[in-house]
Design a protein around this motif. Structure first.
Motif, PDB file in Angstrom:
ATOM      1  N   ARG A 126       0.816  -1.382  -0.002  1.00  0.00           N
ATOM      2  CA  ARG A 126      -0.047   0.205  -0.057  1.00  0.00           C
ATOM      3  C   ARG A 126       0.815   1.204   0.120  1.00  0.00           C
ATOM      4  N   PHE A 127       1.792   1.232   0.843  1.00  0.00           N
ATOM      5  CA  PHE A 127       2.793   2.386   0.879  1.00  0.00           C
ATOM      6  C   PHE A 127       3.451   2.728  -0.401  1.00  0.00           C
ATOM      7  N   PHE A 128       4.086   1.434  -1.087  1.00  0.00           N
ATOM      8  CA  PHE A 128       4.789   1.609  -2.221  1.00  0.00           C
ATOM      9  C   PHE A 128       4.064   2.006  -3.512  1.00  0.00           C
ATOM     10  N   LEU A 129       2.729   1.611  -3.383  1.00  0.00           N
ATOM     11  CA  LEU A 129       1.757   1.863  -4.518  1.00  0.00           C
ATOM     12  C   LEU A 129       1.278   3.517  -4.425  1.00  0.00           C
ATOM     13  N   GLY A 130       1.238   3.704  -3.150  1.00  0.00           N
ATOM     14  CA  GLY A 130       0.910   5.207  -2.834  1.00  0.00           C
ATOM     15  C   GLY A 130       2.010   6.238  -3.229  1.00  0.00           C
TER      16      GLY A 130
END
Length: 408
Positions: A126-130
């Motif tokens: 989630r953090f990476f794609l954000g």
């Protein structure tokens, strides 16, 4: 194609560049080792969608390979590897520079090479794609159907699709399984040189289902896609060059710098270009192969180290000109991999070497040049000959066999 090398900080945060304040991006993520047909299909989808959306086509590529980093940490009680520890990846099918070169040929706009670390690996998907959405303007993410990412590989296709639907800030485009299906490959790949001359057969071809299951069990084999880096690595480790190239969609390639050897080949009338360490790309199992030797010249800049767009374009054009069919820097070759068994007792040397004999009417001075070796066919296993005369007779046969295959 513009190339950026990005190193996460100690907390795993990547310094993502701003590609544009207005233009969005179609992104894919992976290692792309070997740049096989499956990778090509994925990148072509990225390029097509980017053109339709008037967006940038962007590849986020990890270097070193994540599996190598995690294996090192496991084997060293949690110790993070240094750059020196990972300087040579003998299991990588293709160098980072070669991957970048092929992406540029496909017309990708941006290649972002992220230095993979355990701190980066600990970040959630989630953090990476954000970060991809907020920092580089990702609006479409293109992945293969078996993709996984983030801490504990929790970001599979289903999880990413739910995230895309919940946030509404990006779309997920899945490239379904491509290629001829699946095969089985031993979990531990042990190089095994063929015992006979000529391209080896698939050992499973003539087995019935029960015999195939028995083979799979005895080799602790896992089910993998035919179009996969794992399968290519296995095929190369068995000398099955034609099959490996079919999966790749191009000739398997290694690169290195020509160094001085024993000059034994010159004395025998078959001067060879000897590749020094390190060699970029996976070295196939010991044997004699047909292929091509390409002179890339002196002081060739690494694609992966280029930052300027104009400089990268010049380097790419130079490499393209040299490797293209009909190039004056490209020669048919007989390629030998292994120890020199005929002279082992005399020299006491057992070092594994890669030598390429270029079939040219002219003397080639390639010392200190960067060269590219392309493999097309397995010719024969290595043998120990009693005399130099017997070896020369065999080398003449190898030259004829290689020329016949390459000209055909």
């Amino acid at each position: 194609m513009r190339i950026s090398r990005l190193t996460p900080d100690e907390s795993g945060i990547v310094p993502w560049p701003t590609l544009s304040v207005s233009k969005k991006a179609v992104v894919t993520v992976g290692v792309f080792d070997g740049m096989h047909r499956g990778h090509t299909a994925l990148l072509e989808r990225v390029k097509t969608l980017a053109e339709q959306q008037r967006a940038y086509s962007v590849v986020v590529m990890f270097d070193p390979r994540p599996g190598v980093v995690h294996h090192f940490v496991k084997e060293h009680q949690g110790l993070e590897p240094t750059a020196e520890d990972l300087a040579v990846d003998s299991q990588a099918l293709m160098s980072v520079d070669e991957r970048a070169h092929r992406m540029a040929q496909l017309g990708i706009d941006h290649l972002l090479i992220v230095s993979y670390s355990m701190a980066f690996a600990a970040k959630s998907y989630r953090f990476f794609l954000g970060q991809l959405v907020g920092k580089i303007g990702m609006r479409t993410l293109v992945l293969g159907s078996d993709a996984e990412m983030g801490s504990n590989r929790a970001g599979d296709i289903d999880a990413i699709q739910r995230l895309a639907e919940a946030t509404g800030v990006f779309q997920l485009d899945v490239v379904e399984d491509v290629g001829p299906g699946y095969t089985r490959v031993p979990r531990t790949i042990v190089p095994q040189a063929p015992k006979e001359a000529g391209e080896p057969d698939d050992p499973l071809t003539h087995l019935n289902k029960d015999e195939q299951r028995a083979w799979s069990k005895s080799h602790d084999a896992a089910k993998v896609r035919v179009w996969s880096s794992t399968n290519v690595r296995f095929l190369l480790s068995q000398g099955r060059m034609v099959e490996a190239n079919e999966v790749l969609g191009h000739n398997h390639v290694i690169e290195g710098k020509v160094v001085h050897g024993e000059q034994r080949g010159r004395d025998l009338g078959f001067p060879t270009a000897n590749l020094g360490d390190p060699v970029g790309g996976y070295i196939p199992v010991d044997g004699v192969y047909a292929g091509w030797l390409i002179d890339l010249g002196e002081h060739v800049k690494d694609f992966g180290e280029l930052a300027g767009e104009d400089t990268a374009a010049i380097s790419q054009a130079n490499v393209d000109a040299r490797i293209s069919p009909g190039s004056p820097w490209r020669w048919p070759a007989a390629i030998s991999i292994g120890t020199k068994e005929t002279y082992e007792e005399e020299t006491g040397l057992q070092q594994r070497v890669v030598e390429a004999y270029a079939m040219s009417d002219h003397w080639l001075d390639l010392y200190d040049h960067d060269v590219r070796v392309e493999f097309t066919n397995f010719l024969r296993p290595q043998f120990k000959y009693d005399t130099s005369e017997e070896l020369v007779a065999q080398l003449k046969k190898d030259e004829h066999s290689a020329l016949t295959l390459l000209q055909g």
